[in-house]
Design an enzyme around this catalytic site. Structure first.
Site, PDB file in Angstrom:
ATOM      1  N   LYS A  91     -19.100  -2.948   3.687  1.00 49.34           N
ATOM      2  CA  LYS A  91     -19.784  -3.393   2.470  1.00 49.34           C
ATOM      3  C   LYS A  91     -19.422  -4.859   2.220  1.00 49.34           C
ATOM      4  CE  LYS A  91     -18.708  -3.674  -1.818  1.00 49.34           C
ATOM      5  NZ  LYS A  91     -19.325  -4.983  -2.140  1.00 49.34           N
ATOM      6  N   PRO A  92     -20.400  -5.749   2.434  1.00 47.14           N
ATOM      7  CA  PRO A  92     -20.104  -7.162   2.177  1.00 47.14           C
ATOM      8  C   PRO A  92     -19.938  -7.408   0.686  1.00 47.14           C
ATOM      9  CG  PRO A  92     -22.225  -6.871   3.316  1.00 47.14           C
ATOM     10  CD  PRO A  92     -21.793  -5.525   2.848  1.00 47.14           C
ATOM     11  N   VAL A 140      -6.115  -9.528  -5.692  1.00 50.73           N
ATOM     12  CA  VAL A 140      -5.031  -8.570  -5.949  1.00 50.73           C
ATOM     13  C   VAL A 140      -5.463  -7.479  -6.952  1.00 50.73           C
ATOM     14  CG1 VAL A 140      -2.681  -8.306  -6.834  1.00 50.73           C
ATOM     15  CG2 VAL A 140      -3.219 -10.178  -5.257  1.00 50.73           C
ATOM     16  N   GLU A 168      -5.965  -7.165   2.494  1.00 51.13           N
ATOM     17  CA  GLU A 168      -5.867  -8.621   2.697  1.00 51.13           C
ATOM     18  C   GLU A 168      -6.223  -9.260   1.364  1.00 51.13           C
ATOM     19  OE1 GLU A 168      -4.824 -10.377   5.079  1.00 51.13           O
ATOM     20  OE2 GLU A 168      -4.664  -8.914   6.686  1.00 51.13           O
ATOM     21  N   CYS A 206      -7.947 -17.804   1.313  1.00 52.52           N
ATOM     22  CA  CYS A 206      -6.882 -17.006   0.699  1.00 52.52           C
ATOM     23  C   CYS A 206      -5.483 -17.537   1.003  1.00 52.52           C
ATOM     24  CB  CYS A 206      -6.997 -15.581   1.201  1.00 52.52           C
ATOM     25  SG  CYS A 206      -7.056 -15.505   2.989  1.00 52.52           S
ATOM     26  N   GLU A 223      -4.180  -8.042  10.134  1.00 53.27           N
ATOM     27  CA  GLU A 223      -5.406  -8.139  10.918  1.00 53.27           C
ATOM     28  C   GLU A 223      -5.092  -8.955  12.165  1.00 53.27           C
ATOM     29  OE1 GLU A 223      -8.471  -9.337   7.878  1.00 53.27           O
ATOM     30  OE2 GLU A 223      -9.071  -7.249   8.226  1.00 53.27           O
TER      31      GLU A 223
END
Ligand code: NAD
Length: 483
Positions: free
Chosen positions: A175-176, A229, A249, A283, A457
């Site tokens: 899901k983008p 977060v 992430e 990020c 990742e």
């Protein structure tokens, strides 16, 4: 300009539409134009995605790792061939300049597919001899994985989650972000063109409620989120209800420490890469730049001079190297933080305003004399706002650098070899840099500690987060029982 995809979703190997879903407008951030209109997934679409992923996963997991890897590597080749087209789409989706997207986004997605495509054939368990008995372990896929993306790197995130998941024999429903819905559809289309069985990589559009519906479904075995977060806390809690595997992430407020003995040009380059690339919407950015007192004047002078050379403009012009914020909302958040910085007494050295042009542009902004308690030094801004903080000693700066709930990244610039490693060892962060900043090669683990995340990742580490180990004890003699 138009970027309208064939339909909103990609399920079971084809584009699917359901106009009953709430509208999602894709806005080109450089002009404010609507370039595509899509629809959020209805319950019927979510159901289709879940059922096709379950069926597709069984077919995919029954293939050999080498066969799976071949599909991923073929998809990587197609991405390479279509790099220009995919980069233009990424620019329309995010507003990031072509001078970035042509070299980073589809390229990084391609590298993830190449790397995990290469690993797929060599994923093995082990053999543990126990006298005459023995145990063997099997590395099994988890099943159906849900990937939920942020808006800053839509192609990269779709591939960073998809490639290791698929290499291990899982299916994925991605899901983008509702802000950047277009690019992941192309990733799904290309994977299927490369020979992926239907249902193994699905894309469903939607807002947070669609993400939450997927995370809460009992047919989902793992959730990998890239986001803030606060969203991470909600998704982690919902996943815990179903005891699902997670990768988180999340955000950061990372420190970058520049010692007196650092190479100034390199440190300034690091600060620019770690604050203004993608207009600061990264990020892992090193937004708290701690500069030792002896180098401060020279550092600020070069930082200001070089930052003022940024070329802000039409992202489709390859001479532009600084684009807009992704949305009007993000622009207003960033401008709000800049006002707060001024109000709380930080010294504005450069930028600080909206640009006088269409779209959501904010000037690259530098504050000096920032102190630890100021809002701009504590909260993630996710925009082009760099804060310079002064320090005198190594001991003091390490304590201040670590004094944050976040732990995504950290960097140190120094020419003292032992200090560089001592500081890197002391950082409470998952991804650290010595004399550079913000590189994220697929071969190296990437991710955060503390509130910045769980899991990693990229690299072989990602395999551990998309597979589980089964141990099988084999007895070779009679079974002894107490009675
Ligand atoms: P966000 O948290 O607002 O949204 C992220 C995604 O979560 C979106 O797709 C959203 O629709 C979805 N979502 C929202 N609520 C949900 C819920 N209750 N259940 C399931 N899904 C839900 O983040 P954003 O504004 O899109 O992205 C910016 C944030 O992402 C920043 O904090 C940034 O640091 C972080 N980020 C982290 C990394 C990393 O690798 N660590 C990379 C990029 C961005």
């Amino acid at each position: 300009m138009r970027a309208q995809p064939t339909a909103s979703h990609f399920i079971n190997g084809k584009y699917v539409e359901d106009t009953e879903g709430r509208e999602i407008e894709c806005i080109y951030p450089a002009t404010g134009e609507v370039v595509a209109k899509l629809h959020s997934a209805t319950p019927a679409i979510i159901e289709q995605a879940l059922e096709s992923a379950r069926a597709g996963q069984k077919i995919w997991a029954a293939m050999t790792g080498t066969e799976r890897g071949r599909v991923l590597r073929k998809a990587a080749l197609i991405i390479e061939e279509r790099n220009h087209e995919l980069s233009v789409l990424e620019t329309l989706d995010t507003g990031k300049p072509l001078s970035e997207t042509l070299y980073v986004d589809a390229t990084s997605g391609r590298e993830a597919l190449e790397y995990f495509g290469g690993l797929a054939g060599s994923l093995t368990g082990e053999h543990i001899q126990l006298g005459q008995d023995w145990v063997y372990t099997v590395r099994e896929p988890l099943g159906v994985c849900v990937g939920i993306g942020a808006w800053n790197y839509p192609t990269q995130i779709a591939c960073w989650k998809g490639a290791p998941a698929l290499a291990c024999g899982n299916a994925m429903i991605f899901k983008p972000s509702e802000t950047t819905p277009i690019c992941a559809l192309k990733v799904a289309e290309i994977l299927h063109e490369a020979g992926l069985p239907a249902g193994v990589y699905n894309v469903v559009q939607g807002y947070g409620d669609v993400g939450a519906a997927l995370v809460g479904d009992a047919r989902v075995d793992k959730v990998s989120l890239t986001g803030s977060v606060p969203t991470g806390r909600k998704v982690y809690a919902a996943a815990a209800e179903g005891m699902k595997h997670v990768t988180m992430e999340l955000g950061g407020k990372s420190p970058m420490i520049v010692f007196d003995d650092a190479d100034i040009e390199d440190a300034v380059s690091g600060a620019i890469l770690g604050n203004f690339y993608s207009s600061g919407q990264v990020c892992s950015n090193g937004t708290r730049v701690f500069v030792q007192k002896g180098i401060k004047k020279a550092f600020l002078k070069r930082l200001k001079e070089r930052t003022e050379q940024a070329v802000m403009g039409d992202p489709m012009d390859e001479a532009t190297n600084f684009g807009p914020m992704v949305s009007a909302n993000q622009m207003n958040i960033v401008l709000g933080y800049i006002d707060k910085g001024v109000e709380e007494g930080a010294k504005l050295i450069s930028g600080g305003k909206m640009a006088k042009r269409d779209g959501f542009f904010v000037e690259p902004t530098i504050f000096a004399d920032v102190t630890d308690e100021m809002t701009i030094a504590r909260e993630e801004i996710f925009g082009p706002v760099l804060s310079v903080l002064d320090f005198e000693t190594e001991e003091d700066v390490i304590a201040r650098a670590n004094d944050t709930e976040f732990g995504l990244a950290a960097g140190v610039f120094t020419n003292d070899l032992t200090r560089a490693h001592r500081v890197a060892a002391a950082f409470e962060a998952g991804t650290c840099y010595i004399n550079t900043y913000n590189l994220a090669p697929v071969e190296a683990p990437f991710g955060g500690s503390k509130a910045s995340g769980v899991g990693r990742e990229n690299s072989k580490e990602a395999i551990n987060h998309y597979s589980q180990v089964k141990s099988i004890y084999v007895a070779m003699g009679p079974v002894e029982a107490p009675f």
